[in-house]
Motif scaffolding. Sequence first.
Motif, mmCIF file in Angstrom:
data_model
loop_
_atom_site.group_PDB
_atom_site.id
_atom_site.type_symbol
_atom_site.label_atom_id
_atom_site.label_comp_id
_atom_site.label_asym_id
_atom_site.label_seq_id
_atom_site.Cartn_x
_atom_site.Cartn_y
_atom_site.Cartn_z
ATOM 1 N N LEU A 82 0.842 -1.188 0.000
ATOM 2 C CA LEU A 82 0.000 0.000 0.000
ATOM 3 C C LEU A 82 0.881 1.244 0.000
ATOM 4 O O LEU A 82 1.848 1.326 0.749
ATOM 5 N N ASP A 83 0.553 2.214 -0.846
ATOM 6 C CA ASP A 83 1.298 3.475 -0.879
ATOM 7 C C ASP A 83 0.727 4.385 0.199
ATOM 8 O O ASP A 83 -0.172 5.198 -0.028
ATOM 9 N N ARG A 84 1.217 4.235 1.418
ATOM 10 C CA ARG A 84 0.699 4.994 2.562
ATOM 11 C C ARG A 84 0.848 6.490 2.363
ATOM 12 O O ARG A 84 -0.018 7.267 2.759
ATOM 13 N N TRP A 85 1.927 6.920 1.751
ATOM 14 C CA TRP A 85 2.145 8.357 1.559
ATOM 15 C C TRP A 85 1.147 8.948 0.580
ATOM 16 O O TRP A 85 0.740 10.098 0.713
ATOM 17 N N TRP A 86 0.719 8.184 -0.403
ATOM 18 C CA TRP A 86 -0.294 8.681 -1.341
ATOM 19 C C TRP A 86 -1.568 8.989 -0.553
ATOM 20 O O TRP A 86 -2.181 10.036 -0.745
ATOM 21 N N VAL A 88 -1.854 9.596 2.680
ATOM 22 C CA VAL A 88 -1.612 10.730 3.580
ATOM 23 C C VAL A 88 -1.749 12.036 2.810
ATOM 24 O O VAL A 88 -2.454 12.958 3.231
ATOM 25 N N GLU A 89 -1.104 12.135 1.654
ATOM 26 C CA GLU A 89 -1.101 13.392 0.888
ATOM 27 C C GLU A 89 -2.433 13.683 0.211
ATOM 28 O O GLU A 89 -2.856 14.832 0.139
ATOM 29 N N LYS A 90 -3.108 12.657 -0.288
ATOM 30 C CA LYS A 90 -4.324 12.877 -1.076
ATOM 31 C C LYS A 90 -5.612 12.800 -0.274
ATOM 32 O O LYS A 90 -6.610 13.400 -0.656
ATOM 33 N N ALA A 91 -5.619 12.052 0.826
ATOM 34 C CA ALA A 91 -6.855 11.895 1.597
ATOM 35 C C ALA A 91 -6.784 12.585 2.960
ATOM 36 O O ALA A 91 -7.672 13.360 3.313
ATOM 37 N N LEU A 92 -5.746 12.309 3.728
ATOM 38 C CA LEU A 92 -5.675 12.849 5.087
ATOM 39 C C LEU A 92 -5.265 14.312 5.147
ATOM 40 O O LEU A 92 -5.827 15.081 5.932
ATOM 41 N N LEU A 93 -4.294 14.707 4.363
ATOM 42 C CA LEU A 93 -3.796 16.079 4.417
ATOM 43 C C LEU A 93 -4.862 17.119 4.072
ATOM 44 O O LEU A 93 -5.034 18.090 4.811
ATOM 45 N N PRO A 94 -5.601 16.959 2.978
ATOM 46 C CA PRO A 94 -6.630 17.974 2.687
ATOM 47 C C PRO A 94 -7.676 18.093 3.803
ATOM 48 O O PRO A 94 -8.061 19.201 4.170
ATOM 49 N N CYS A 95 -8.110 16.968 4.357
ATOM 50 C CA CYS A 95 -9.104 17.008 5.449
ATOM 51 C C CYS A 95 -8.517 17.673 6.682
ATOM 52 O O CYS A 95 -9.175 18.501 7.319
ATOM 53 N N THR A 96 -7.304 17.299 7.028
ATOM 54 C CA THR A 96 -6.653 17.875 8.206
ATOM 55 C C THR A 96 -6.493 19.381 8.059
ATOM 56 O O THR A 96 -6.762 20.140 8.989
#
Length: 102
Positions: free
Chosen positions: A44-48, A50-58
């Motif tokens: 799984l590309d965990r960083w993808w 983080v950057e595409k799903a978690l970061l914008p929401c955060t």
Amino acid sequence: SAAPEYGERVSFAVAVGDVGARLVDRCVPPANLSEAGSLKDCRLDRWWYVEKALLPCTSRILHSALVGLPPNLDVAAWLREVPRPSSSGSRAWTDGPLDRLL
């Protein structure tokens, strides 16, 4: 397996791929992902995520819902400074603040 029909939901996960690989080429069925420590090379590309799903929401939560935070709080800049894993799979990058989460 048959190709999905138009409008049909398709489960997929984004796997680690070569630098410059298209996103569509990195999408795999979730069952194809390997467990940590497996010899299988589909992770799984965990960083993808983080950057595409978690970061914008955060960022949205921190900039709209919480009062009193500095206006120059930049979650994306902080994430860019976090050490990244190497492509060799070395665990030497685990000195960063996300090491316990990722």
